[in-house]
Design a protein around this motif. Structure first.
Motif, mmCIF file in Angstrom:
data_model
loop_
_atom_site.group_PDB
_atom_site.id
_atom_site.type_symbol
_atom_site.label_atom_id
_atom_site.label_comp_id
_atom_site.label_asym_id
_atom_site.label_seq_id
_atom_site.Cartn_x
_atom_site.Cartn_y
_atom_site.Cartn_z
ATOM 1 N N ALA A 236 -7.468 -1.439 11.089
ATOM 2 C CA ALA A 236 -6.051 -1.713 11.292
ATOM 3 C C ALA A 236 -5.703 -3.143 10.892
ATOM 4 O O ALA A 236 -4.636 -3.388 10.302
ATOM 5 C CB ALA A 236 -5.674 -1.464 12.756
ATOM 6 N N LEU A 237 -6.571 -4.086 11.194
ATOM 7 C CA LEU A 237 -6.323 -5.479 10.805
ATOM 8 C C LEU A 237 -6.214 -5.608 9.295
ATOM 9 O O LEU A 237 -5.315 -6.289 8.775
ATOM 10 C CB LEU A 237 -7.435 -6.384 11.327
ATOM 11 N N PHE A 238 -7.113 -4.969 8.576
ATOM 12 C CA PHE A 238 -7.067 -5.020 7.120
ATOM 13 C C PHE A 238 -5.761 -4.426 6.591
ATOM 14 O O PHE A 238 -5.101 -5.012 5.729
ATOM 15 C CB PHE A 238 -8.264 -4.260 6.523
ATOM 16 N N LEU A 239 -5.374 -3.271 7.116
ATOM 17 C CA LEU A 239 -4.169 -2.604 6.628
ATOM 18 C C LEU A 239 -2.905 -3.384 6.972
ATOM 19 O O LEU A 239 -1.884 -3.257 6.285
ATOM 20 C CB LEU A 239 -4.083 -1.190 7.193
ATOM 21 N N ALA A 240 -2.943 -4.161 8.029
ATOM 22 C CA ALA A 240 -1.793 -4.970 8.418
ATOM 23 C C ALA A 240 -1.707 -6.268 7.630
ATOM 24 O O ALA A 240 -0.620 -6.840 7.485
ATOM 25 C CB ALA A 240 -1.855 -5.277 9.908
ATOM 26 N N SER A 241 -2.826 -6.739 7.134
ATOM 27 C CA SER A 241 -2.888 -8.048 6.485
ATOM 28 C C SER A 241 -2.424 -7.983 5.034
ATOM 29 O O SER A 241 -2.329 -6.912 4.427
ATOM 30 C CB SER A 241 -4.323 -8.582 6.530
ATOM 31 N N ASP A 242 -2.163 -9.156 4.464
ATOM 32 C CA ASP A 242 -1.772 -9.224 3.056
ATOM 33 C C ASP A 242 -2.897 -8.814 2.116
ATOM 34 O O ASP A 242 -2.650 -8.549 0.934
ATOM 35 C CB ASP A 242 -1.312 -10.649 2.714
ATOM 36 N N ASP A 243 -4.127 -8.759 2.609
ATOM 37 C CA ASP A 243 -5.249 -8.328 1.776
ATOM 38 C C ASP A 243 -5.083 -6.892 1.297
ATOM 39 O O ASP A 243 -5.679 -6.499 0.292
ATOM 40 C CB ASP A 243 -6.566 -8.467 2.553
ATOM 41 N N SER A 244 -4.283 -6.096 2.000
ATOM 42 C CA SER A 244 -4.054 -4.696 1.607
ATOM 43 C C SER A 244 -2.695 -4.526 0.934
ATOM 44 O O SER A 244 -2.113 -3.435 0.969
ATOM 45 C CB SER A 244 -4.146 -3.778 2.837
ATOM 46 N N ARG A 245 -2.204 -5.568 0.310
ATOM 47 C CA ARG A 245 -0.828 -5.579 -0.189
ATOM 48 C C ARG A 245 -0.527 -4.479 -1.203
ATOM 49 O O ARG A 245 0.632 -4.115 -1.403
ATOM 50 C CB ARG A 245 -0.489 -6.942 -0.798
ATOM 51 N N MET A 246 -1.553 -3.921 -1.865
ATOM 52 C CA MET A 246 -1.312 -2.848 -2.828
ATOM 53 C C MET A 246 -1.887 -1.517 -2.369
ATOM 54 O O MET A 246 -2.084 -0.601 -3.170
ATOM 55 C CB MET A 246 -1.873 -3.233 -4.201
ATOM 56 N N CYS A 247 -2.099 -1.389 -1.074
ATOM 57 C CA CYS A 247 -2.579 -0.123 -0.500
ATOM 58 C C CYS A 247 -1.420 0.577 0.191
ATOM 59 O O CYS A 247 -0.853 0.042 1.145
ATOM 60 C CB CYS A 247 -3.696 -0.381 0.515
ATOM 61 N N SER A 248 -1.067 1.764 -0.277
ATOM 62 C CA SER A 248 -0.007 2.526 0.363
ATOM 63 C C SER A 248 -0.182 4.005 0.079
ATOM 64 O O SER A 248 -0.833 4.387 -0.905
ATOM 65 C CB SER A 248 1.372 2.054 -0.122
ATOM 66 N N ALA A 249 0.384 4.833 0.957
ATOM 67 C CA ALA A 249 0.355 6.298 0.834
ATOM 68 C C ALA A 249 -1.057 6.872 0.891
ATOM 69 O O ALA A 249 -1.314 7.943 0.354
ATOM 70 C CB ALA A 249 1.039 6.748 -0.464
ATOM 71 N N GLN A 250 -1.965 6.175 1.581
ATOM 72 C CA GLN A 250 -3.366 6.580 1.609
ATOM 73 C C GLN A 250 -3.835 6.885 3.022
ATOM 74 O O GLN A 250 -3.249 6.447 4.007
ATOM 75 C CB GLN A 250 -4.251 5.477 1.005
ATOM 76 N N ASN A 251 -4.949 7.618 3.096
ATOM 77 C CA ASN A 251 -5.644 7.857 4.359
ATOM 78 C C ASN A 251 -6.889 6.972 4.397
ATOM 79 O O ASN A 251 -7.700 7.013 3.463
ATOM 80 C CB ASN A 251 -6.085 9.312 4.487
ATOM 81 N N PHE A 252 -7.025 6.210 5.443
ATOM 82 C CA PHE A 252 -8.205 5.362 5.632
ATOM 83 C C PHE A 252 -8.973 5.901 6.833
ATOM 84 O O PHE A 252 -8.536 5.791 7.976
ATOM 85 C CB PHE A 252 -7.810 3.906 5.831
ATOM 86 N N ILE A 253 -10.117 6.525 6.548
ATOM 87 C CA ILE A 253 -10.859 7.280 7.556
ATOM 88 C C ILE A 253 -11.974 6.420 8.153
ATOM 89 O O ILE A 253 -12.768 5.819 7.431
ATOM 90 C CB ILE A 253 -11.463 8.561 6.949
ATOM 91 N N VAL A 254 -12.007 6.365 9.476
ATOM 92 C CA VAL A 254 -13.045 5.645 10.210
ATOM 93 C C VAL A 254 -13.648 6.628 11.191
ATOM 94 O O VAL A 254 -13.171 6.806 12.311
ATOM 95 C CB VAL A 254 -12.471 4.413 10.953
#
Length: 259
Positions: A236-254
């Motif tokens: 969740a931290l990664f997806l909230a941060s600017d490091d994931s700025r080009m990640c969208s419409a995806q499923n991130f499975i943990v």
């Protein structure tokens, strides 16, 4: 919580977490707080939520900008949810991260579900995610971007039974994510689904994880060991941060590699 990564882009940001009083939600609140974020969270568990706030405030370093605020809110009451989001934004600043975590995997027999019960299941597990996203959209647009993290579940991927209201809602969330990602993308708002596996929260251990369940987990996960709330919070931290700025419409499975 044993998380080592620091995301400077989260420092000072306003983060709104639903269902933050216990379990995965409490780990999310703590993880964002440790990043120096201003965290607003809602829950219906007053005592646990207030205890979390007191603990975190007592642990805050003097030089940290981190804040944490609890708001009581029944997420099935959409007008209350909207009002709470507005209040949090007024008190902590425009919301740039939404974490739609709240849900209830209450077991139920498909043969006995009434239309009224079905509506309650979807209200608790899906409906509020859409209306929370709708409510934070103006703030994120004003800020020039943001991140919405919708929580799904591996349960329906694994064809788990005994809770059709829950699994149906969680399956629908992945569709919601992809549609909103398209609609909000032009405003630089990214929308993703975080899909946890069987996380060993206190509730799961108390209600559902018996010897038979542990056998299923051992067979299902590629990796040995327990899946913990902090493993989900790290994503969740990664997806909230600017490091994931080009990640969208995806499923991130943990999920420990559930197959």
């Amino acid at each position: 919580m044993n998380l080592t990564n620091q995301y400077p882009s989260l420092n000072g940001k306003t983060v709104f977490v639903s269902g933050g009083g216990s379990g995965i939600g409490a780990s999310l609140v703590e993880a964002f707080f440790q990043q120096g974020a201003k965290v607003a969270f809602v829950d219906i568990q007053r005592e646990a939520s207030q205890a979390l706030v007191e603990r975190l405030r007592g642990e805050r370093p003097e030089d940290s900008a981190a804040q944490v605020s609890f708001y009581y809110c029944d997420l099935t009451d959409i007008e209350s949810l909207r009002a709470t989001i507005s209040q949090a934004a007024e008190e902590l600043g425009p919301i740039s991260v939404l974490v739609n975590n709240a849900a209830n995997d209450l077991r139920h027999d498909f043969r006995e579900v009434t239309p009224e019960e079905w509506d309650r299941h979807t209200a608790v597990n899906m409906r509020h995610q859409f209306f929370a996203a709708q409510a934070v959209y103006p703030y994120m647009k004003e800020l020039g971007g943001g991140s919405i993290i919708n929580f799904g579940s591996m349960s329906w991927h694994a064809a788990q039974g005994g809770m059709p209201g829950y699994t149906s809602s969680k399956a629908a969330i992945e569709g919601l994510t992809r549609g909103l990602a398209r609609d909000m993308g032009p405003d630089s708002i990214r929308v993703n689904t975080l899909v946890p596996g069987w996380v060993m929260t206190e509730k799961q251990l108390r209600l559902w994880v018996d010897d038979s369940a542990r056998e299923d987990i051992a067979k299902g996960q590629c990796m040995k060991g327990e899946l913990l709330p902090e493993h989900v919070a790290a994503m969740a931290l990664f997806l909230a941060s600017d490091d994931s700025r080009m990640c969208s419409a995806q499923n991130f499975i943990v999920d420990g590699g559930w197959i």
